[in-house]
Design a protein around this motif. Structure first.
Motif, PDB file in Angstrom:
ATOM      1  N   THR A   1      -4.485   7.425   0.613  1.00 22.75           N
ATOM      2  CA  THR A   1      -3.871   6.106   0.642  1.00 22.75           C
ATOM      3  C   THR A   1      -4.579   5.138  -0.286  1.00 22.75           C
ATOM      4  O   THR A   1      -5.782   5.283  -0.566  1.00 22.75           O
ATOM      5  CB  THR A   1      -3.880   5.527   2.074  1.00 22.75           C
ATOM      6  OG1 THR A   1      -3.273   4.245   2.076  1.00 22.75           O
ATOM      7  CG2 THR A   1      -5.297   5.407   2.613  1.00 22.75           C
ATOM      8  N   THR A   2      -3.849   4.161  -0.755  1.00 24.02           N
ATOM      9  CA  THR A   2      -4.442   3.088  -1.542  1.00 24.02           C
ATOM     10  C   THR A   2      -5.161   2.081  -0.653  1.00 24.02           C
ATOM     11  O   THR A   2      -5.968   1.278  -1.137  1.00 24.02           O
ATOM     12  CB  THR A   2      -3.360   2.359  -2.353  1.00 24.02           C
ATOM     13  OG1 THR A   2      -2.344   1.891  -1.449  1.00 24.02           O
ATOM     14  CG2 THR A   2      -2.735   3.272  -3.397  1.00 24.02           C
TER      15      THR A   2
ATOM     16  N   ASP B   1      -7.652   9.755  -8.670  1.00 17.87           N
ATOM     17  CA  ASP B   1      -7.927  10.477  -7.420  1.00 17.87           C
ATOM     18  C   ASP B   1      -7.657  11.964  -7.585  1.00 17.87           C
ATOM     19  O   ASP B   1      -8.445  12.809  -7.122  1.00 17.87           O
ATOM     20  CB  ASP B   1      -7.056   9.913  -6.289  1.00 17.87           C
ATOM     21  CG  ASP B   1      -7.367  10.560  -4.946  1.00 17.87           C
ATOM     22  OD1 ASP B   1      -8.409  10.225  -4.357  1.00 17.87           O
ATOM     23  OD2 ASP B   1      -6.580  11.424  -4.507  1.00 17.87           O
TER      24      ASP B   1
ATOM     25  N   GLU C   1       0.850  -1.196   0.000  1.00 20.18           N
ATOM     26  CA  GLU C   1       0.000   0.000   0.000  1.00 20.18           C
ATOM     27  C   GLU C   1       0.882   1.241   0.000  1.00 20.18           C
ATOM     28  O   GLU C   1       2.076   1.185   0.350  1.00 20.18           O
ATOM     29  CB  GLU C   1      -0.926   0.021   1.218  1.00 20.18           C
ATOM     30  CG  GLU C   1      -1.814  -1.202   1.376  1.00 20.18           C
ATOM     31  CD  GLU C   1      -2.867  -1.334   0.279  1.00 20.18           C
ATOM     32  OE1 GLU C   1      -2.989  -0.424  -0.562  1.00 20.18           O
ATOM     33  OE2 GLU C   1      -3.554  -2.376   0.251  1.00 20.18           O
ATOM     34  N   GLU C   2       0.292   2.360  -0.396  1.00 21.96           N
ATOM     35  CA  GLU C   2       1.039   3.613  -0.432  1.00 21.96           C
ATOM     36  C   GLU C   2       0.203   4.711   0.218  1.00 21.96           C
ATOM     37  O   GLU C   2      -1.028   4.726   0.101  1.00 21.96           O
ATOM     38  CB  GLU C   2       1.364   3.999  -1.877  1.00 21.96           C
ATOM     39  CG  GLU C   2       2.333   5.172  -1.982  1.00 21.96           C
ATOM     40  CD  GLU C   2       2.759   5.457  -3.415  1.00 21.96           C
ATOM     41  OE1 GLU C   2       3.585   6.377  -3.601  1.00 21.96           O
ATOM     42  OE2 GLU C   2       2.249   4.787  -4.328  1.00 21.96           O
TER      43      GLU C   2
ATOM     44  N   THR D   1      -9.110   6.947   1.633  1.00 28.53           N
ATOM     45  CA  THR D   1      -8.783   6.007   0.563  1.00 28.53           C
ATOM     46  C   THR D   1      -8.978   6.681  -0.793  1.00 28.53           C
ATOM     47  O   THR D   1      -9.902   7.482  -0.971  1.00 28.53           O
ATOM     48  CB  THR D   1      -9.693   4.770   0.664  1.00 28.53           C
ATOM     49  OG1 THR D   1      -9.547   4.188   1.970  1.00 28.53           O
ATOM     50  CG2 THR D   1      -9.330   3.736  -0.391  1.00 28.53           C
ATOM     51  N   LEU D   2      -8.094   6.364  -1.753  1.00 28.71           N
ATOM     52  CA  LEU D   2      -8.244   6.908  -3.097  1.00 28.71           C
ATOM     53  C   LEU D   2      -9.645   6.620  -3.615  1.00 28.71           C
ATOM     54  O   LEU D   2     -10.189   5.537  -3.420  1.00 28.71           O
ATOM     55  CB  LEU D   2      -7.217   6.280  -4.048  1.00 28.71           C
ATOM     56  CG  LEU D   2      -5.735   6.448  -3.713  1.00 28.71           C
ATOM     57  CD1 LEU D   2      -4.893   6.002  -4.904  1.00 28.71           C
ATOM     58  CD2 LEU D   2      -5.402   7.875  -3.346  1.00 28.71           C
TER      59      LEU D   2
ATOM     60  N   ARG E   1      -7.401   2.672  -6.824  1.00 27.90           N
ATOM     61  CA  ARG E   1      -5.971   2.594  -6.531  1.00 27.90           C
ATOM     62  C   ARG E   1      -5.163   3.476  -7.481  1.00 27.90           C
ATOM     63  O   ARG E   1      -3.935   3.426  -7.480  1.00 27.90           O
ATOM     64  CB  ARG E   1      -5.492   1.145  -6.619  1.00 27.90           C
ATOM     65  CG  ARG E   1      -6.135   0.229  -5.579  1.00 27.90           C
ATOM     66  CD  ARG E   1      -5.523  -1.156  -5.618  1.00 27.90           C
ATOM     67  NE  ARG E   1      -4.120  -1.145  -5.216  1.00 27.90           N
ATOM     68  CZ  ARG E   1      -3.695  -1.166  -3.957  1.00 27.90           C
ATOM     69  NH1 ARG E   1      -4.567  -1.169  -2.946  1.00 27.90           N
ATOM     70  NH2 ARG E   1      -2.400  -1.181  -3.683  1.00 27.90           N
ATOM     71  N   SER E   2      -5.849   4.282  -8.274  1.00 21.78           N
ATOM     72  CA  SER E   2      -5.174   5.136  -9.247  1.00 21.78           C
ATOM     73  C   SER E   2      -4.978   6.538  -8.681  1.00 21.78           C
ATOM     74  O   SER E   2      -5.950   7.243  -8.389  1.00 21.78           O
ATOM     75  CB  SER E   2      -5.989   5.215 -10.538  1.00 21.78           C
ATOM     76  OG  SER E   2      -5.489   6.237 -11.379  1.00 21.78           O
ATOM     77  N   TRP E   3      -3.734   6.936  -8.540  1.00 18.57           N
ATOM     78  CA  TRP E   3      -3.447   8.284  -8.050  1.00 18.57           C
ATOM     79  C   TRP E   3      -3.931   9.331  -9.053  1.00 18.57           C
ATOM     80  O   TRP E   3      -4.399  10.391  -8.665  1.00 18.57           O
ATOM     81  CB  TRP E   3      -1.953   8.440  -7.786  1.00 18.57           C
ATOM     82  CG  TRP E   3      -1.501   7.642  -6.603  1.00 18.57           C
ATOM     83  CD1 TRP E   3      -0.907   6.425  -6.609  1.00 18.57           C
ATOM     84  CD2 TRP E   3      -1.662   8.002  -5.220  1.00 18.57           C
ATOM     85  NE1 TRP E   3      -0.665   5.997  -5.314  1.00 18.57           N
ATOM     86  CE2 TRP E   3      -1.118   6.945  -4.445  1.00 18.57           C
ATOM     87  CE3 TRP E   3      -2.197   9.103  -4.566  1.00 18.57           C
ATOM     88  CZ2 TRP E   3      -1.099   6.973  -3.057  1.00 18.57           C
ATOM     89  CZ3 TRP E   3      -2.186   9.138  -3.173  1.00 18.57           C
ATOM     90  CH2 TRP E   3      -1.645   8.076  -2.430  1.00 18.57           C
TER      91      TRP E   3
END
Length: 403
Positions: free
Chosen positions: A49-50, A113, A23-24, A90-91, A108-110
Motif C-alpha cells: 500500500t501507499t 517497490d 491511497e492505493e 507500505t511501499l 509511493r512508487s510502485w
C-alpha cells in the motif's frame, strides 16, 4: 473482478478500507504468482500500500478491523479481518543494506517497490478490481518457470545474501529447465555471504527447499556449484536424497523435511549434532536426526524381527531408518522386500504391553528394583514371543519373569 477475493470477505474488507481516498492497496507476491500459474489460492495473502503504517492503522480501526503492529520498523501492519490475518506493508525503497538486513524508507512508487524485490515472479501486483500489474517482466518468467533476479543479480544478492538460497528454493518449487545462468553465476560469486546469515534463516530456507518438487536436481546443481557444502557444513549425499524422494513419491508419502535432511547430511550421531548447531535445529528435529544413528531394519529380517524392531524403536525412527536404508541400498524402487518393510512401518498397529505391576504384586513381589526388573524381563519375553495377548501366554510370561 479480483479472483482472489472470491470466498474471502475479510480480504475484501481490508482492501476496501485501504484502497481509495488518496491511497492505493494491491495484493502482491506469492498469492498473485500462484494464482497466475494455476497453483491455486494461498491462505496467506500479502498487501502492498501507499499508506504509511500509521494511516493503515487508522483506517483499519475506522473500518472495524484489528491492526497489529507486527513489523512497524519495516512498514508492516497485520490487519485481522473475519478472523484471518493479512500482512499490509507500505511501499518501500532500500536506503542501505549490510547483506543481512536493509534499512528502508517509505515511498509511493510502485516501480521502485517492485524493483527492490528479489525475483520477477514475486513482484506481481493485483489491484482491487482485478488488474494484473507487472513492472519487471514477472508474468512471462512465472509462466515459463524461470526464476530471474530483478535487475543486477549481484546487487539483489548483496542486499540480502539469503537470496542465494531463495534462488534455489524457488527454482525447486517453480522452475522448469535449467537454472537461470546469470542468477547462478551471481550466486557462486557471492557465496561467501552465506556465512553472514543467521543460522535460523538458513534453516528455514533449507527445510523449504528440500521438500520442493524439484529438490533433487536443484540440490545437484547447488552441489556442482560448490554451494551445498557451505550450507550443510560438509558434503551432502545428493544421490541418496534423490532416491529417498523417489521412494516417498512411489509409496504415496508426503515429503518429510527432517527425514530428507537426514538422508542428505547424516551418517552418524556426530553429523546430527553438527547440524543441530549449524542450523539451530529444534530439540525435536535434532533428536530425530540423532536417532538415525544405529542399525536399520532390512528386508533380510524375518517379519517377527521387524515388528520387534518397530516396537522397540517407535514408528517414526523405524520408518526413518528403513526408508533411508532403502535409499542407500541401491535396490529397485519397486523391490518387494523393501516395500513390505515400508508397509509394516506405516500400517502395523503398535501393540501396548498388557502387563502391569499389579500382575506381579499378585505373585508376591514387592515394590522396588526387583519388581521393575521383573516387568522388564516380562516385556522382553512378550516381544520375543511375538506380542501374544492370550491369557495363557501372558500367565506363562508372568510366571517366568517373576522367578
Amino acid at each position: 473482478m479480483n479472483p482472489l477475493l472470491e470466498g474471502r470477505p475479510g480480504l475484501a474488507r481490508v482492501l476496501a478500507a485501504l484502497d481509495g481516498a488518496g491511497e492505493e492497496a494491491r495484493i502482491v507476491g506469492g498469492a498473485v504468482r500462484d494464482w497466475l500459474i494455476g497453483r491455486g489460492l494461498r491462505s496467506d495473502i500479502d498487501i502492498a500500500t501507499t499508506a504509511t503504517p500509521d494511516e493503515v492503522t487508522r483506517r483499519a480501526h475506522a473500518a472495524g478491523l484489528k491492526p497489529v503492529p507486527t513489523g512497524i520498523e519495516h512498514g508492516t501492519v497485520t490487519v485481522i479481518a473475519q478472523g484471518e490475518p493479512y500482512e499490509v506493508t507500505t511501499l518501500r525503497e532500500d536506503a542501505e543494506t549490510d547483506g543481512r538486513r536493509a534499512r528502508v524508507v517509505f515511498g509511493r512508487s510502485w516501480r521502485h517497490d517492485a524493483e527492490r524485490r528479489d525475483f520477477t515472479m514475486n513482484a506481481l501486483y493485483l489491484t482491487r478490481e482485478g488488474e494484473l500489474v507487472d513492472l519487471v517482466g514477472g508474468v512471462a518468467d512465472a509462466r515459463a518457470g524461470r526464476v530471474r533476479f530483478i535487475g543486477d543479480p549481484d546487487v539483489r544478492i548483496a542486499e540480502d545474501y539469503l537470496r542465494i538460497l531463495r534462488l534455489f528454493r524457488f527454482h525447486a518449487a517453480f522452475g522448469r529447465g535449467p537454472l537461470d545462468e546469470a542468477a547462478l553465476a551471481a550466486a557462486i560469486r557471492n557465496r561467501a555471504g552465506l556465512d553472514r546469515l543467521s543460522r535460523e534463516r538458513v534453516r528455514a530456507e533449507l527445510l523449504k527447499l528440500i521438500v520442493a518438487p524439484r529438490a533433487p536436481e536443484t540440490l545437484a546443481t547447488m552441489d556442482a556449484a560448490g554451494l551445498l557444502a557451505p550450507v550443510l557444513g560438509g558434503a551432502g549425499d545428493v544421490p541418496t536424497f534423490a532416491r529417498l524422494a523417489g521412494i516417498e513419491a512411489g509409496l504415496g508419502m508426503a515429503p518429510d523435511p527432517v527425514r530428507r535432511l537426514g538422508a542428505l547430511a547424516v551418517r552418524g550421531e556426530a553429523d546430527a549434532l553438527a547440524l543441530r548447531e549449524r542450523l539451530r535445529l529444534s530439540n525435536s528435529e535434532a533428536a530425530r536426526l540423532a536417532a538415525l544413528a544405529g542399525p536399520a531394519p532390512t528386508p533380510g529380517m524375518c517379519e517377527k524381527g521387524q515388528k520387534a524392531f518397530l516396537y522397540r524403536m517407535g514408528r517414526e525412527t523405524f520408518q526413518d531408518r528403513a526408508l533411508i536404508a532403502f535409499a542407500r541400498s541401491g535396490a529397485a524402487l519397486d523391490e518387494e522386500g523393501w516395500r513390505a518393510l515400508a508397509s509394516i512401518a506405516a500400517d502395523w498397529p503398535l501393540p501396548e504391553f498388557p502387563l502391569k505391576a499389579a500382575d506381579f504384586l499378585a505373585r508376591g513381589l514387592t515394590p522396588g528394583p526387583a519388581l521393575g526388573a521383573a516387568l522388564k524381563r516380562a516385556e522382553e519375553a512378550w516381544i520375543e514371543a511375538g506380542f501374544p495377548m492370550g491369557e495363557a501366554a501372558l500367565e506363562g510370561i508372568i510366571e517366568g519373569a517373576a522367578r
